[in-house]
Design a protein around this motif. Structure first.
Motif, PDB file in Angstrom:
ATOM      1  N   ASP A 157       0.824  -1.212   0.000  1.00 52.74           N
ATOM      2  CA  ASP A 157       0.000   0.000   0.000  1.00 52.74           C
ATOM      3  C   ASP A 157       0.857   1.261   0.000  1.00 52.74           C
ATOM      4  N   LEU A 158       1.949   1.237   0.747  1.00 48.80           N
ATOM      5  CA  LEU A 158       2.844   2.398   0.791  1.00 48.80           C
ATOM      6  C   LEU A 158       3.495   2.647  -0.565  1.00 48.80           C
ATOM      7  N   GLY A 159       3.831   1.578  -1.264  1.00 46.22           N
ATOM      8  CA  GLY A 159       4.384   1.731  -2.612  1.00 46.22           C
ATOM      9  C   GLY A 159       3.388   2.388  -3.553  1.00 46.22           C
ATOM     10  N   THR A 160       2.145   1.950  -3.484  1.00 50.86           N
ATOM     11  CA  THR A 160       1.084   2.553  -4.306  1.00 50.86           C
ATOM     12  C   THR A 160       0.862   4.006  -3.913  1.00 50.86           C
ATOM     13  N   LEU A 161       0.861   4.271  -2.618  1.00 42.46           N
ATOM     14  CA  LEU A 161       0.675   5.637  -2.146  1.00 42.46           C
ATOM     15  C   LEU A 161       1.820   6.541  -2.576  1.00 42.46           C
ATOM     16  N   GLN A 162       3.029   6.003  -2.624  1.00 42.90           N
ATOM     17  CA  GLN A 162       4.178   6.812  -3.066  1.00 42.90           C
ATOM     18  C   GLN A 162       3.970   7.273  -4.506  1.00 42.90           C
ATOM     19  N   VAL A 163       3.448   6.390  -5.340  1.00 40.26           N
ATOM     20  CA  VAL A 163       3.159   6.768  -6.735  1.00 40.26           C
ATOM     21  C   VAL A 163       2.098   7.874  -6.766  1.00 40.26           C
ATOM     22  N   HIS A 164       1.057   7.723  -5.943  1.00 36.13           N
ATOM     23  CA  HIS A 164       0.008   8.746  -5.888  1.00 36.13           C
ATOM     24  C   HIS A 164       0.552  10.079  -5.394  1.00 36.13           C
ATOM     25  N   VAL A 165       1.442  10.044  -4.437  1.00 39.54           N
ATOM     26  CA  VAL A 165       2.038  11.282  -3.942  1.00 39.54           C
ATOM     27  C   VAL A 165       2.809  11.964  -5.073  1.00 39.54           C
ATOM     28  N   LEU A 166       3.576  11.186  -5.816  1.00 31.76           N
ATOM     29  CA  LEU A 166       4.370  11.750  -6.896  1.00 31.76           C
ATOM     30  C   LEU A 166       3.507  12.324  -8.020  1.00 31.76           C
ATOM     31  N   THR A 167       2.372  11.674  -8.291  1.00 34.82           N
ATOM     32  CA  THR A 167       1.527  12.143  -9.395  1.00 34.82           C
ATOM     33  C   THR A 167       0.472  13.152  -8.952  1.00 34.82           C
ATOM     34  N   ASP A 168      -0.099  12.974  -7.774  1.00 36.18           N
ATOM     35  CA  ASP A 168      -1.207  13.821  -7.334  1.00 36.18           C
ATOM     36  C   ASP A 168      -0.766  15.014  -6.489  1.00 36.18           C
TER      37      ASP A 168
END
Length: 104
Positions: free
Chosen positions: A90-101
Motif C-alpha cells: 500500500d505504501l508503494g502505491t501511495l508513493q506513486v500517488h504522492v508523486l503524481t497527485d
C-alpha cells in the motif's frame, strides 16, 4: 503532613489530565493530517516526502486503507514499527500517488 482539599483536588485533576494525554498518545486512534505531515517531513521519516508535498501526502495517507497503527508509526517516525507485507505494498502505491497527485 496533611494537604488541603483544594491541593488534593488540583493534584487529582492534574494526574487525570496526564493519564488521559498519555492514553491518547498510545491509543490506536488514526492520526490527523497535521501529525502525519510532521512525520512525513521529519529527518527520520518512514515515508519521506518533500515539504511542498507533505500536506497533500498527509491527506492521501489519512484517506488510505493503512491501519491506524501504521499511520501512527509514520506520524511518530517509529523506527521500531514493522509494516506488514500489505502495508508495504500500500505504501508503494501511495508513493506513486504522492508523486503524481501532489506534484509541487
Amino acid at each position: 503532613m496533611t494537604t488541603s482539599a483544594p491541593h488534593r483536588l488540583a493534584t487529582g485533576l492534574l494526574l487525570t489530565a496526564l493519564t488521559a494525554a498519555a492514553l491518547a498518545a498510545c491509543s490506536g486512534e488514526r492520526p490527523d493530517p497535521a501529525d502525519l505531515k510532521k512525520g512525513l517531513t521529519a529527518d527520520s521519516s518512514l515515508f519521506p516526502v518533500a515539504e511542498q508535498q507533505a500536506a497533500c501526502a498527509a491527506k492521501l495517507l489519512t484517506k488510505s486503507d493503512l491501519s491506524d497503527e501504521a499511520l501512527r508509526a509514520i506520524a511518530d517516525s517509529d523506527a521500531d514499527y514493522t509494516f506488514t507485507d500489505e502495508e508495504t505494498s500500500d505504501l508503494g502505491t501511495l508513493q506513486v500517488h504522492v508523486l503524481t497527485d501532489c506534484a509541487p
